[in-house]
Design a protein around this motif. Structure first.
Motif, mmCIF file in Angstrom:
data_model
loop_
_atom_site.group_PDB
_atom_site.id
_atom_site.type_symbol
_atom_site.label_atom_id
_atom_site.label_comp_id
_atom_site.label_asym_id
_atom_site.label_seq_id
_atom_site.Cartn_x
_atom_site.Cartn_y
_atom_site.Cartn_z
ATOM 1 N N ASN A 136 0.825 -1.128 -0.137
ATOM 2 C CA ASN A 136 0.052 0.153 0.043
ATOM 3 C C ASN A 136 0.816 1.326 -0.078
ATOM 4 N N GLU A 137 1.974 1.103 0.955
ATOM 5 C CA GLU A 137 2.617 2.713 1.163
ATOM 6 C C GLU A 137 3.835 2.622 -0.071
ATOM 7 N N ARG A 138 3.833 1.586 -0.672
ATOM 8 C CA ARG A 138 5.241 1.849 -1.696
ATOM 9 C C ARG A 138 5.090 2.628 -2.774
ATOM 10 N N ALA A 139 6.030 3.329 -3.109
ATOM 11 C CA ALA A 139 6.021 4.228 -4.291
ATOM 12 C C ALA A 139 5.751 3.144 -5.626
ATOM 13 N N PRO A 140 5.553 3.760 -6.698
ATOM 14 C CA PRO A 140 5.354 2.780 -7.883
ATOM 15 C C PRO A 140 6.641 2.156 -8.371
ATOM 16 N N LYS A 141 7.575 2.843 -8.037
ATOM 17 C CA LYS A 141 9.013 2.449 -8.503
ATOM 18 C C LYS A 141 9.264 1.212 -7.657
ATOM 19 N N ASP A 142 8.701 1.278 -6.435
ATOM 20 C CA ASP A 142 9.424 -0.016 -5.774
ATOM 21 C C ASP A 142 8.369 -1.106 -5.693
ATOM 22 N N ARG A 143 7.551 -1.071 -6.634
ATOM 23 C CA ARG A 143 6.635 -2.153 -6.777
ATOM 24 C C ARG A 143 6.957 -3.154 -7.820
ATOM 25 N N ASP A 144 8.142 -2.904 -8.699
ATOM 26 C CA ASP A 144 8.184 -3.548 -9.854
ATOM 27 C C ASP A 144 6.952 -4.005 -10.714
ATOM 28 N N ILE A 145 6.367 -3.102 -11.263
ATOM 29 C CA ILE A 145 5.313 -3.192 -12.035
ATOM 30 C C ILE A 145 5.456 -2.265 -13.277
ATOM 31 N N ALA A 146 5.107 -2.913 -14.381
ATOM 32 C CA ALA A 146 5.062 -2.151 -15.695
ATOM 33 C C ALA A 146 3.675 -1.744 -16.098
ATOM 34 N N MET A 147 3.742 -0.478 -16.649
ATOM 35 C CA MET A 147 2.318 -0.176 -17.195
ATOM 36 C C MET A 147 2.398 0.301 -18.471
ATOM 37 N N VAL A 148 1.084 -0.078 -19.126
ATOM 38 C CA VAL A 148 0.962 0.652 -20.577
ATOM 39 C C VAL A 148 -0.342 1.371 -20.521
ATOM 40 N N PHE A 149 0.125 2.549 -20.830
ATOM 41 C CA PHE A 149 -1.118 3.469 -20.945
ATOM 42 C C PHE A 149 -1.756 3.723 -22.204
ATOM 43 N N GLN A 150 -3.216 4.064 -21.976
ATOM 44 C CA GLN A 150 -4.200 4.323 -22.990
ATOM 45 C C GLN A 150 -3.478 5.279 -23.988
ATOM 46 N N SER A 151 -2.889 6.410 -23.590
ATOM 47 C CA SER A 151 -2.288 7.133 -24.751
ATOM 48 C C SER A 151 -0.670 6.831 -25.050
ATOM 49 N N TYR A 152 -0.237 5.806 -24.663
ATOM 50 C CA TYR A 152 1.025 5.206 -24.851
ATOM 51 C C TYR A 152 2.023 6.086 -23.947
ATOM 52 N N ALA A 153 1.766 7.436 -23.892
ATOM 53 C CA ALA A 153 2.842 8.148 -22.914
ATOM 54 C C ALA A 153 4.222 7.789 -23.201
ATOM 55 N N LEU A 154 4.658 7.789 -24.552
ATOM 56 C CA LEU A 154 6.019 7.623 -25.011
ATOM 57 C C LEU A 154 6.797 8.909 -24.616
ATOM 58 N N TYR A 155 8.027 8.862 -24.372
ATOM 59 C CA TYR A 155 8.768 10.185 -24.201
ATOM 60 C C TYR A 155 9.324 10.576 -25.421
ATOM 61 N N PRO A 156 8.530 11.861 -25.804
ATOM 62 C CA PRO A 156 8.791 12.399 -27.466
ATOM 63 C C PRO A 156 10.144 12.641 -27.674
ATOM 64 N N HIS A 157 11.049 12.823 -26.735
ATOM 65 C CA HIS A 157 12.251 13.539 -27.056
ATOM 66 C C HIS A 157 13.370 12.318 -27.012
#
Lengths: 393, 280
Positions: A69-90
């Protein structure tokens, strides 16, 4: 790889609105589970809570038995694919996919190997040095998938990853997503509002409505044994037909005429203490053109006669739409489904019945046709709370 | 079609004419100053637009006086430092305004707008008194501080507009990819906000560079006087000598850095940098 357990997980916003209420789901290691429901049902909020992008206000989320519950996303070791893809354009495609690895301080050689491997799996090899802006929608979607798989995370979360693709590509990508998940065997939670996607992709489907889980089960189980009107109406395309009916004298009086109750239905309805007034549900494929059936088959079912309003031929079969005079079934759930599909107030002066007939049927638009249906396949629901009266375990 | 083509051409001609009028209106005074700066003292008042006798004497004169070079140094130093600080502070404030919901957000935005609208003239005397008692009068910080104050609202406004255009999901994606909030900002958000930051830097720099009011009121010696103020102290070698030529030359010289600055950063303002981030 991990088992994800949602134990009475709830989300209440500071303004008091309850977005997700007491969700209990145990997602097995390697399972592909779909959260499906109309917009605002809490499916994306649930996904964001698993991701750690939204706080959990009640209950516990466990990954591999550990409370996170209290862990930050980066400490959960989970990957996510977003609806908008959210690719880094640069960043180039290669840099996009390498980004999570670079943050994890993986050495360069390993990064290169993993990115190349992911690119090979997703067929992105020749695009590695291009920027997301120069890619097509399908390619961007694959890059987003690639960014998720390079890390070998414990789980994938996908938030409507295919909804920005055009129809044909969506079907194509749907198959590749399913194949990819089987190949990698990674626990996957997939959010969609599209019941077809839910039915075709998932090992199990979770139907949500208004922040509450309605039913969890395999696609076939949801289809054959919906626990309430909402699930019955949401799963299946074209959706189930609903008509008001009265249970009396071992018969079911419906706008289609009196229908004899089969033993199975009667036993289930009695066990469920069915009220007199019920809603009967019939799937389109349980109808058939009576002209195509022989006497024995006709005798085993019920028939009705009505005028064909619209006839849609799909080649493999035909969808015939009938207007049945009389009352229409009403309940809160049905109203919500109608509002969601935008079909509210489309039919006046009766209920519309969709039937799926054999392609061999010669019924034409405007014809008065006799249609047969199988009374043993019907579902009964309690109009007051929507629960099914014909549920068998 | 022919008729349509005709009206289109007429519209083009009309617009070209209007553009030329505006350009001439804006450029004639500038070109006049350039022309004056190349004229000799004798032909200064001959009313010719194109100098009959060309000379570089005016330029030579301003660069031989210590006064101008020192002012130039002050101008560059003060404007660059003020721009740097204003942009860094503005970036942080704008990011918070665009991304976070915190109590008093509207108040903060309102107050910063208030500062931008406040007539600066009315603040000169109090500032003068304050700086004298604080020992800031006639120093670099004495100009840098008010410049930052008045440039910040501008910076915050421009930058928060840019930040709002960056899809929120990119930051979520970075978090999911294992970035800390600081890493997400540095490696994803900041590079995408760069065009906005450069645009803001140009605007703030021009504001600081061109300021005359504070420069003339809050300085008294060459130790911190910037070029716009120093120009007004230019004089001929005698009472009867007209400094117009040297003033013009100095004006031309201080316009050059602005033009260079804009040209340099303009190339970094790549439109549509965020395209490809989300669907599209």
């Amino acid at each position: 790889m991990a088992e994800i357990v949602l134990d009475k997980v709830s989300k209440r916003y500071p303004d008091g609105a309850l977005a997700v209420s007491d969700v209990d789901i145990t997602i097995a290691d390697g399972e592909f589970i779909i959260l499906v429901g109309p917009s605002g049902c809490g499916k994306s909020t649930t996904l964001n809570m698993i991701a750690g992008l939204e706080d959990i206000t009640g209950g516990e989320l466990r990954i591999d038995g550990q409370r996170v519950n209290e862990r930050a996303p980066k400490d959960r070791d989970i990957a996510m694919v977003f609806q908008s893809y959210a690719l880094y354009p640069h960043m180039s495609v290669r840099e996009n996919m390498a980004f999570p690895l670079r943050l994890a301080h993986v050495d360069k050689e390993t990064i290169n190997r993993k990115v190349e491997e992911a690119a090979r799996i997703l067929d992105l090899g020749q695009h590695l040095d291009r920027k997301p802006g120069n890619l097509s929608g399908g390619q961007r979607q694959r890059v987003a998938m690639g960014r998720a798989i390079v890390r070998d995370p414990k789980a994938f979360l996908m938030d409507e990853p295919l909804s920005n693709l055009d129809a044909k590509l969506r079907v194509q990508m749907r198959t590749s997503v399913a194949k990819l998940q089987r190949k990698l065997g990674t626990t996957t939670v997939y959010v969609t509002h599209d019941q077809t996607e839910a039915m075709t992709l998932g090992d199990r489907v979770v139907v949500m409505r208004g922040g509450l889980v309605q039913q969890i089960g395999s696609p076939q189980a949801l289809y054959e044994q919906p626990v309430n009107l909402f699930v019955a109406g949401f799963i299946g395309s074209p959706s189930m037909n609903f008509l008001p009916a009265t249970l009396a004298d071992g018969q079911l009086r419906t706008p289609l005429g009196a229908v004899p109750l089969t033993d199975r239905i009667r036993r289930l309805a009695e066990a469920a203490k069915a009220p007199r007034e019920v809603i009967v549900g019939l799937r389109p494929e349980h109808f058939e053109d009576a002209a195509l059936l022989d006497e024995a088959e006709l005798g085993a079912g019920a028939t009705f006669t009505a005028t064909v309003e619209v006839m849609e031929s799909m080649g493999s079969d035909k969808f015939a739409y009938f207007l049945v005079e009389g009352e229409t079934a009403t309940s809160a759930e049905l109203d919500e489904l109608a509002a969601e599909s935008g079909s509210a107030e489309m039919t006046d002066g009766g209920a519309q019945i969709v039937t799926r007939l054999s392609a061999a049927s010669s019924i034409k638009e405007g014809d008065e046709a006799e249609v047969w249906f199988d009374p043993d396949k019907l579902h009964l629901f309690d109009p007051s709370d929507g629960r099914t009266l014909t549920h068998s375990d | 079609m022919a008729v349509l083509g005709g009206t289109e051409r007429a519209a083009k001609v009309r617009w070209s004419l209007i553009n030329i009028v505006v350009l001439v209106y804006a450029l004639v005074p500038v070109l006049w100053i350039v022309s004056l700066s190349f004229k000799t003292k004798e032909t200064l008042t001959d009313k010719n637009f194109i100098p009959r006798e060309w000379t570089l004497q005016n330029y030579a004169d301003i660069f031989t006086t210590n006064q101008f070079l020192r002012a130039l140094l002050n101008s560059v130093g003060i404007a660059v430092i003020a721009t740097l600080i204003a942009v860094v502070l503005g970036t942080m404030a704008a990011y918070a305004i665009a991304r976070l919901d915190f109590p008093g957000k509207r108040l903060l935005v309102g107050v910063s707008l208030l500062i931008a609208m406040f007539p600066q003239v009315s603040l000169v005397t109090p500032l003068f008194e304050m700086e004298r008692s604080l020992g800031l009068f006639d120093t670099w910080p004495g100009l840098i501080l008010p410049y930052i104050t008045f440039a910040l609202p501008l910076a915050i406004y421009t930058l928060s507009a840019f930040f709002r255009e960056i899809p929120w999901e990119l930051e979520k994606a970075a978090k999911m990819d294992g970035a800390t909030p600081a890493q997400a900002f540095r490696r994803v958000i900041a590079p995408l906000a760069a065009p906005g930051v450069f645009t803001t830097a140009i605007l703030v720099f021009i504001f600081c560079w061109n300021d005359f009011l504070f420069a003339i009121s809050l300085t008294s010696t060459t130790s911190s006087r910037t070029v716009p103020a120093a120009l007004s102290f230019f004089q001929g070698s005698s009472q009867f000598e007209d400094p117009t030529g040297t003033v013009s030359a100095a004006a031309v010289v201080i316009t050059v850095p602005i033009i260079l600055f804009v040209l340099f950063f303009q190339r970094r303002i790549v439109a549509g940098l965020t395209s490809g981030a989300v669907k599209g």
